[in-house]
Write a protein that holds these residues in place. Structure first.
Motif, short mmCIF file in Angstrom:
data_model
loop_
_atom_site.label_atom_id
_atom_site.label_comp_id
_atom_site.label_asym_id
_atom_site.label_seq_id
_atom_site.Cartn_x
_atom_site.Cartn_y
_atom_site.Cartn_z
N GLY A 10 0.89 -0.95 -0.12
CA GLY A 10 0.21 0.06 0.30
C GLY A 10 1.58 0.97 -0.35
N ARG A 11 1.96 1.28 0.03
CA ARG A 11 2.81 2.26 -0.38
C ARG A 11 3.99 2.34 -1.61
N PRO A 12 4.30 3.22 -1.82
CA PRO A 12 5.79 3.32 -3.08
C PRO A 12 6.20 2.71 -2.34
N LEU A 13 6.70 2.09 -3.83
CA LEU A 13 7.66 1.38 -4.08
C LEU A 13 9.08 1.41 -4.12
N GLY A 14 9.39 3.38 -4.08
CA GLY A 14 10.69 4.29 -4.11
C GLY A 14 11.79 2.92 -5.41
N THR A 15 12.56 4.02 -5.20
CA THR A 15 13.43 3.53 -5.78
C THR A 15 14.38 2.42 -5.91
N PHE A 16 14.42 1.71 -4.82
CA PHE A 16 15.05 0.86 -4.16
C PHE A 16 14.00 -0.33 -4.78
N GLY A 17 13.02 -0.24 -4.52
CA GLY A 17 11.22 -1.58 -5.08
C GLY A 17 12.13 -1.18 -6.25
N SER A 18 11.60 -0.38 -7.06
CA SER A 18 11.45 -0.06 -8.20
C SER A 18 12.28 -1.33 -9.28
N ALA A 19 13.52 -1.70 -8.86
CA ALA A 19 13.82 -2.61 -9.96
C ALA A 19 13.32 -3.73 -10.51
N THR A 20 13.61 -4.35 -11.30
CA THR A 20 13.56 -5.44 -12.64
C THR A 20 14.50 -6.38 -12.22
N ALA A 38 26.95 -12.69 -13.74
CA ALA A 38 25.62 -12.34 -15.25
C ALA A 38 26.98 -12.12 -16.52
N LYS A 39 26.79 -12.77 -17.04
CA LYS A 39 27.32 -12.46 -18.54
C LYS A 39 25.68 -12.59 -19.64
N ASN A 40 26.25 -11.84 -20.36
CA ASN A 40 25.99 -11.39 -21.70
C ASN A 40 23.98 -12.02 -21.65
N ILE A 41 22.98 -11.08 -20.69
CA ILE A 41 21.88 -10.60 -20.28
C ILE A 41 22.04 -9.00 -20.35
N THR A 42 20.15 -9.20 -20.91
CA THR A 42 20.41 -7.50 -20.80
C THR A 42 19.12 -7.29 -19.60
N PHE A 43 19.42 -6.49 -18.30
CA PHE A 43 18.02 -6.01 -17.29
C PHE A 43 17.88 -4.91 -18.14
N GLN A 44 16.40 -4.67 -17.47
CA GLN A 44 15.84 -3.60 -18.41
C GLN A 44 14.14 -2.72 -17.68
N ASN A 45 14.40 -1.78 -17.24
CA ASN A 45 13.44 -1.05 -16.89
C ASN A 45 12.75 -0.29 -17.83
N LYS A 46 11.52 -0.78 -18.86
CA LYS A 46 11.07 0.11 -19.46
C LYS A 46 9.51 1.10 -19.85
N ALA A 47 9.86 1.47 -18.35
CA ALA A 47 9.24 2.66 -17.79
C ALA A 47 9.85 3.67 -18.83
N PRO A 48 9.13 5.22 -19.65
CA PRO A 48 9.80 5.75 -20.69
C PRO A 48 10.16 6.79 -19.28
N LYS A 81 9.77 9.19 -10.62
CA LYS A 81 9.52 8.38 -11.54
C LYS A 81 10.98 8.21 -11.40
N GLN A 82 12.16 6.95 -10.80
CA GLN A 82 12.78 6.43 -11.02
C GLN A 82 12.77 5.16 -11.20
N ALA A 83 13.57 4.72 -12.09
CA ALA A 83 13.44 3.49 -12.45
C ALA A 83 14.09 2.19 -12.92
N VAL A 84 14.36 1.84 -12.21
CA VAL A 84 15.87 0.90 -12.16
C VAL A 84 15.53 -0.25 -12.68
N ALA A 85 16.48 -0.39 -12.99
CA ALA A 85 17.44 -1.53 -14.75
C ALA A 85 17.50 -2.46 -13.55
N LEU A 86 18.23 -2.31 -13.04
CA LEU A 86 18.95 -3.73 -11.88
C LEU A 86 19.83 -2.92 -10.29
N ARG A 87 19.61 -3.82 -9.55
CA ARG A 87 19.99 -3.16 -8.02
C ARG A 87 20.86 -4.22 -7.93
N ILE A 88 22.04 -3.74 -7.59
CA ILE A 88 23.16 -4.76 -6.68
C ILE A 88 23.47 -3.84 -5.57
#
Length: 364
Positions: A141-151, A161-171, A180-187
């Motif tokens: 019930g709360r916003p994901l935040g930047t941390f939780g937006s990760a694909t 990870a080798k030879n893979i695309t990590f993508q966040n498709k938010a415009p 509107k922070q939209a993380v593709a990968l969080r490590i």
């Protein structure tokens, strides 16, 4: 109170290193000499990595799991289901081989599952994508935040990870848009390596959150702060591509204390794209970023760096470049508080030793 100690240490050091001069009007002014500044550069450029344990990687696989869009060709049709099948506290290297295709899912590697490798069929063929943004309301019930937006989120050590695309498709968001922070990968774990991968997004593409990380031959695309966090990370041979029609920023490094052993180093990379791009913004008071042997296209803002609107950070950040090339690499118009490094000053930043890689990256 604990956050004040690094600033106090810095103040003591700067005062001890300064020379006293007399202005024409008779007033005294503390002025830091060039020799003192070089001493400061040497001090903040040294790495002992005392906060990290000795890395003991395991590269020989004990199990291979196949993921394929056509489940008849693999064990699973979902990357997350393959991860979920691993035992808790996995003791050895597990390779998850992912076939060609677009996998529409959010994936989390939990902290209790170490030594996981993901191997794609090629970064242009194996794509993991989602489209969450920080302002999206999650299951709590709360916003994901930047941390939780990760694909894709990694919380376990010794991830590869080798030879893979990590993508966040938010415009891409309009300039100044909030949430509107939209993380593709969080490590968010120590000792992770990414080889031949792509990270596609706009604002906050790659959350290099914490730990020692190594990126080789990767493509990273974004608009604002598209590599950000407080990792200790080496980017080698990577292509950094901006997609903004206004002002953007490549990095936002979060080092907040003088004694924090973190920072980003880019070696033999290239920076291209559109817009007017800062090399970095000082998200942290002691933000530390170095570019070495890197080609910079004309999109680089001549000043190079931005202090996040806080002039006090101009005295504490460590921003440098060494033997960079291209129309955007001219150091002549850089801000006065950045640095064209000498060979000795650049040395700690330009090998895998920067991330203790001789312990855990050899034979990768």
């Amino acid at each position: 109170m604990a956050m004040m100690m690094p600033k106090l240490l810095l103040l003591i050091f700067l005062l001890a290193s300064a020379s006293s001069t007399l202005n024409a009007d008779g007033s005294n002014e503390l002025v830091m000499t060039e020799e003192a500044y070089r001493s400061w550069v040497k001090r903040v450029g040294s790495f002992k990595h005392s906060v990290f344990q000795k890395a003991k990687n395991k590269l020989k696989p004990c199990l291979t799991i196949k993921v394929d869009k056509d489940q008849s060709l693999g064990h699973f049709a979902s990357v997350q289901k393959a991860v979920d099948s691993l035992p808790v506290n996995n003791p050895c290297r597990v390779v998850i081989s992912i076939g060609a295709g677009i996998y529409r899912e959010k994936v989390v590697i939990p902290a209790i599952k170490a030594y996981v490798s993901l191997e794609g069929a090629g970064a242009d063929k194996t794509i993991i994508e989602w489209n969450d943004t920080a302002d999206l309301v999650g299951q709590t019930g709360r916003p994901l935040g930047t941390f939780g937006s990760a694909t894709f989120a990694v919380n376990s050590p010794y991830f590869i990870a080798k030879n893979i695309t990590f993508q966040n498709k938010a415009p891409p968001p309009p300039s100044g848009a909030l949430g509107k922070q939209a993380v593709a990968l969080r490590i968010s774990a120590d000792t992770a390596a990414f080889i031949g991968c792509k990270f596609i997004g706009a604002q906050d593409t790659l959350y290099d959150h914490m730990g020692r990380h190594y990126f080789r031959d990767c493509y990273i695309q974004g608009s604002v702060d598209f590599i950000f966090g407080n990792g200790l990370s080496l980017y080698e041979g990577c292509h950094l591509h901006a997609i903004t029609n206004s002002v953007g920023a490549l990095t936002a490094q979060k080092r907040d204390g003088l004694l924090e052993e973190t920072g980003f180093s880019f070696v033999h990379c290239k920076v291209t794209g559109s817009g007017a791009l800062y090399l970095g913004r000082a998200w942290g008071t002691f933000s530390r970023v170095v570019f070495a042997f890197t080609f910079m296209d004309k999109i680089i803002n001549p000043s190079g760096w931005y202090a996040w609107g806080n002039k006090s950070r101009e005295m504490t950040v460590f921003y440098g470049q060494y033997q960079c090339s291209g129309p955007g690499a001219d150091f002549g118009r850089r801000v006065s508080w950045s640095r064209e490094l000498t060979q000795q000053e650049a040395k700690p930043f330009i090998s895998i030793g920067f991330v203790d890689g001789y312990e855990w990256l050899t034979n990768l």
